[in-house]
Enzyme design. Structure first.
Site, PDB file in Angstrom:
ATOM      1  N   ASP A  11       0.863  -1.179   0.000  1.00  0.00           N
ATOM      2  CA  ASP A  11       0.000   0.000   0.000  1.00  0.00           C
ATOM      3  C   ASP A  11       0.906   1.238   0.000  1.00  0.00           C
ATOM      4  O   ASP A  11       2.122   1.153   0.209  1.00  0.00           O
ATOM      5  CB  ASP A  11      -0.972  -0.012   1.187  1.00  0.00           C
TER       6      ASP A  11
HETATM    7  C1  NOJ Z   1      -4.032   3.986   0.056  1.00  0.00           C
HETATM    8  C2  NOJ Z   1      -5.204   3.069   0.213  1.00  0.00           C
HETATM    9  O1  NOJ Z   1      -5.126   2.396   1.448  1.00  0.00           O
HETATM   10  C3  NOJ Z   1      -5.317   2.032  -0.895  1.00  0.00           C
HETATM   11  O2  NOJ Z   1      -6.533   1.350  -0.745  1.00  0.00           O
HETATM   12  C4  NOJ Z   1      -5.226   2.696  -2.235  1.00  0.00           C
HETATM   13  O3  NOJ Z   1      -5.374   1.733  -3.253  1.00  0.00           O
HETATM   14  C5  NOJ Z   1      -3.901   3.421  -2.338  1.00  0.00           C
HETATM   15  N1  NOJ Z   1      -3.824   4.425  -1.303  1.00  0.00           N
HETATM   16  C6  NOJ Z   1      -3.692   4.071  -3.711  1.00  0.00           C
HETATM   17  O4  NOJ Z   1      -4.550   5.129  -3.861  1.00  0.00           O
END
Ligand code: NOJ
Length: 751
Positions: free
Chosen positions: A287
């Protein structure tokens, strides 16, 4: 069939390398042989585009758009995500393919969560349809739109089980239940990816956030998770497994720690379970800056150590931190990261790029123009929105409303205007504004002058003369539609709340409107289960309308006026009060369960101030018909160890209108070697029942449906008595008991 030894060896090597068996190794082997360590690491480094202003993070070392172009040219970028427009994608891909040394194409990813140009209901709302095939269709439509814009990779579905309504990201998943969650996870993967990843409209799916992100302590986003391996395996992992079984080839690791080990640096989770037990052949993407966050977690002293821990644990691609570019080459040179691990990760990424057909046609979706609006998907958006609506209460059959002859006051901060209709994670909406409630109602009414519209309150603060105007509007009407609830900024990432009830200003509005004595229908807007109190709880009718997307107003009007019957069911329990969360129907009995016959008994596992029962149970939802559950019959009283048991329910629609009933099957293992939940969903079936008609629904149960993680940590099924319910929700229903035959104790085998 016997395979020649050489072929067998090749297969084993391929499996060890984590390659999907059908990838053509030659192109990838050839590339790997020619890549420098820096180029290999580049295939593991994903960034948001600088042009969109997203690269605030200094360690990415791409402080300008030109710097990012240079990085792509140098083969230091595997893909870009989110804010990269079509023009930007075209330019970046041209640089990657034509100007980088090896010409490896970029992969463009995005958070395509519930639609792209056409916005479908938020995932929690779609789960309320209890129809995975509907989610498959909307995911397919989203993929068609997004791939036409050059995105081939979505960071979806979010398959985190959410049992604590305070957690803002409840809105992104399929709710609190494992069985329902797994069905939706698989359906969404099938929808995004379509029948063949090589097709131009196929979008690589990414089940996230691996794992147990939804178990955050206190419902606080990003917070610590401390759960047993049993809970992890029984509750949080199955939807991931279902998503992978449906063919997902990327997984996003989670921000959170699990019992002391951050998921992103957890070799047991990403290695032993994901790659070992499950044989996952795709890649893991961290993430957003999750690798760098190992420093804040306090398990890495610096960026270099964070890189090493993440990468060795199994996070193949680093999202946005730039740490891999910065530190992996040195770590490999110093022998702290084996080249074999680097090659394994790169192979995984290249194999997926190849499967997507990117090497053969890197400009797919980037040539020509892409539609900004997709009228052909509107009907699906309306259908999905309609089917997501859950009717909780309908005293005296106030709904459906007649289309004429009633003066209607539509009151509330969500009555009018294009705001708060899409819901969180709507990054790419088309140019057409979503249909507001007022618009939808006006379009449906025979005489639109019978509708008055009044805000009465803001989302979280009063408006001047709001209560006075709202009460006047209510007095001049025959019926009030009260559009209240949460704004879209109140759920989603980093949007946890301690209190899941209505903001005070809106509660005051509801009380004021109720004081006029006019019948009130609450149209609740929400991204989570809410605690309903006072006039809201007592309203004559309550419909949960979530965030329904592009066609909100039309869909709500369809249901209110009876063109469509409400058929949604809650994918999350509605508790009595905020303080009851985390609240989920499949809880354990405890040693002091509350007796059904004496709900007020003392020294039992209940709170002093509210009932132990949910206000509205998981699975609950009304239609415009009335279903009576007549009987449940078992094909046998005993289920042989390798046999199948049929459970047949008979139900009748005693109401005056047709009804879509979602018949639910629950089981309980009342005595086992470890404690078991009071009920678990094991099946559901939607049936259309005409007025006066009687139908039968049959479920099949097998030993595999009755298993759990045993005392020794392995998959276990124990013979003995089981309770089974066929029910309209997680409470009530018709009960029967059967016996699973078999030797005394059974482990179904080690994983
Ligand atoms: C953080 C989020 O937790 C995740 O779900 C997302 O896909 C990413 N950012 C990218 O935007």
């Amino acid at each position: 069939m016997r395979l020649p030894t050489l072929v067998l060896q090749a297969l084993v090597l391929q499996a060890l390398a984590g390659l999907p068996a059908h990838a053509a190794p030659s192109r990838i082997d050839d590339l790997l042989a020619r890549m420098t360590v820096e180029e290999k690491v580049g295939q593991l480094s994903l960034f948001a585009p600088v042009a969109a202003g997203a690269l605030a993070n200094p360690v990415t070392r791409q402080p300008s758009a030109e710097g990012q172009r240079d990085a792509i040219r140098a083969g230091r970028v595997t893909g870009l995500f989110n804010g990269v427009g079509r023009e930007g994608k075209r330019e970046a891909q041209t640089i990657a393919v034509k100007q980088s040394r090896l010409g490896i194409p970029l992969l463009f990813g995005a958070d395509v969560i519930h639609g792209f140009r056409t916005v479908f209901p938020v995932p929690l709302a779609e789960a309320a349809s209890w129809d995975p095939s509907l989610a498959e269709r909307t995911a397919r439509a989203a993929a068609i739109e997004a791939t036409a814009d050059g995105f081939r990779w979505t960071f979806a579905p979010m398959v985190d089980i959410a049992r604590d309504a305070r957690w803002g990201r409840t809105v992104e998943g399929a709710g609190e239940d494992v069985f329902l969650g797994a069905r939706f996870a698989a359906a969404r993967v099938r929808g995004f990816q379509g029948p063949d990843l090589a097709r131009a409209d196929a979008m690589l799916a990414t089940p996230k956030h691996f794992a147990a992100y939804g178990a955050a302590s206190g419902g606080l986003d990003y917070n610590t998770v401390d759960i047993s391996e049993r809970t992890l395996r029984e509750v949080y992992l199955p939807p991931f497994r279902a998503a992978l079984d449906a063919g997902a080839l990327s997984v996003m690791s989670a921000f959170n720690e699990i019992s002391g080990v951050p998921a992103n640096a957890n070799p047991w989770l990403l290695g032993s379970v994901l790659r070992g037990e499950w044989g996952f052949g795709g890649f893991v993407v961290s993430d957003y800056t999750a690798d760098e966050e190992l420093i804040a977690h306090g398990v890495a002293a610096d960026a270099r150590e964070a890189t090493r821990l993440s990468f060795l644990a199994g996070s193949d691609i680093s999202m946005q931190s730039g740490l891999y570019n910065e530190h992996l080459p040195d770590l490999v040179a110093d022998g702290e990261v084996p080249m074999a691990r680097l090659d394994d990760a790169v192979r995984r990424v290249l194999a997926v790029k190849e499967k997507l057909g990117l090497f053969d046609d890197p400009m797919r979706g980037l040539d020509g123009t892409a539609p900004a609006d997709w009228p052909e998907h509107r009907a699906l958006a309306r259908e999905a929105a309609r089917r997501a609506i859950v009717l909780l209460r309908n005293e005296g059959d106030l709904l459906p409303l007649p289309r004429q002859g009633r003066r209607i006051a539509l009151i509330g901060p969500f009555a009018e205007g294009p705001h708060d209709l899409h819901g969180p994670w709507t990054l790419f909406p088309g140019p057409r504004p979503p249909v507001s409630l007022a618009e939808g109602l006006r379009a449906a009414l025979a005489d639109s002058s019978s509708l008055t519209v009044t805000a009465g309150s803001g989302v979280d603060r009063p408006v001047r003369n709001g209560l006075r105007d709202a009460m006047a509007a209510a007095r001049n009407a025959d019926v009030v539609l009260l559009a209240i609830g949460e704004g879209e900024a109140m759920s989603g990432e980093a949007r946890s709340r301690t209190d899941i009830s209505l903001p005070a200003a809106q509660q005051a509005l509801a009380e004021a409107v109720a004081s006029t004595g006019k019948p009130v229908i609450v149209l609740l807007r929400n991204g989570r289960a809410m605690a309903l109190t006072g006039a809201v709880r007592e309203a004559r009718a309550i419909a949960v309308t979530w965030f329904l997307g592009s066609e909100t107003g039309h869909a709500v009007a369809d249901v209110l006026f009876g063109d469509a019957a409400p058929s949604g069911r809650l994918p999350v329990s509605f508790p009595q009060a905020s303080g009851q969360v985390p609240f989920h129907y499949d809880h354990k009995p405890t040693g002091r369960p509350v007796p059904e016959s004496a709900p007020d008994a003392f020294y039992k596992a209940r709170y002093l101030d509210v009932s132990h029962e949910p206000l509205y149970a998981f699975g609950h939802g009304l239609g415009y018909g009335r279903i009576r559950y007549d009987a449940v019959a078992l094909s046998h009283q005993r289920l042989p160890w390798n046999g199948v048991l049929e459970v047949t329910a008979t139900l009748t629609n005693t109401g005056p209108r047709a009804m879509d009933e979602v018949v639910q099957l629950y089981v309980r293992d009342p005595v086992a070697s470890v404690t078991r939940p009071v009920r678990q969903l094991k099946g559901f079936e939607r049936v259309h029942v005409l007025p006066g008609a009687t139908v039968q629904v049959t479920f099949r149960l097998q030993r595999a449906d009755l298993g759990f993680i045993g005392a020794d940590g392995t998959d276990t099924v124990e013979p003995g008595a089981f309770d089974v319910w066929v029910a309209p929700s997680a409470t009530g229903g018709l009960k029967a008991r059967f016996l699973l035959e078999g030797p005394t104790l059974h482990n179904v085998g080690k994983r």
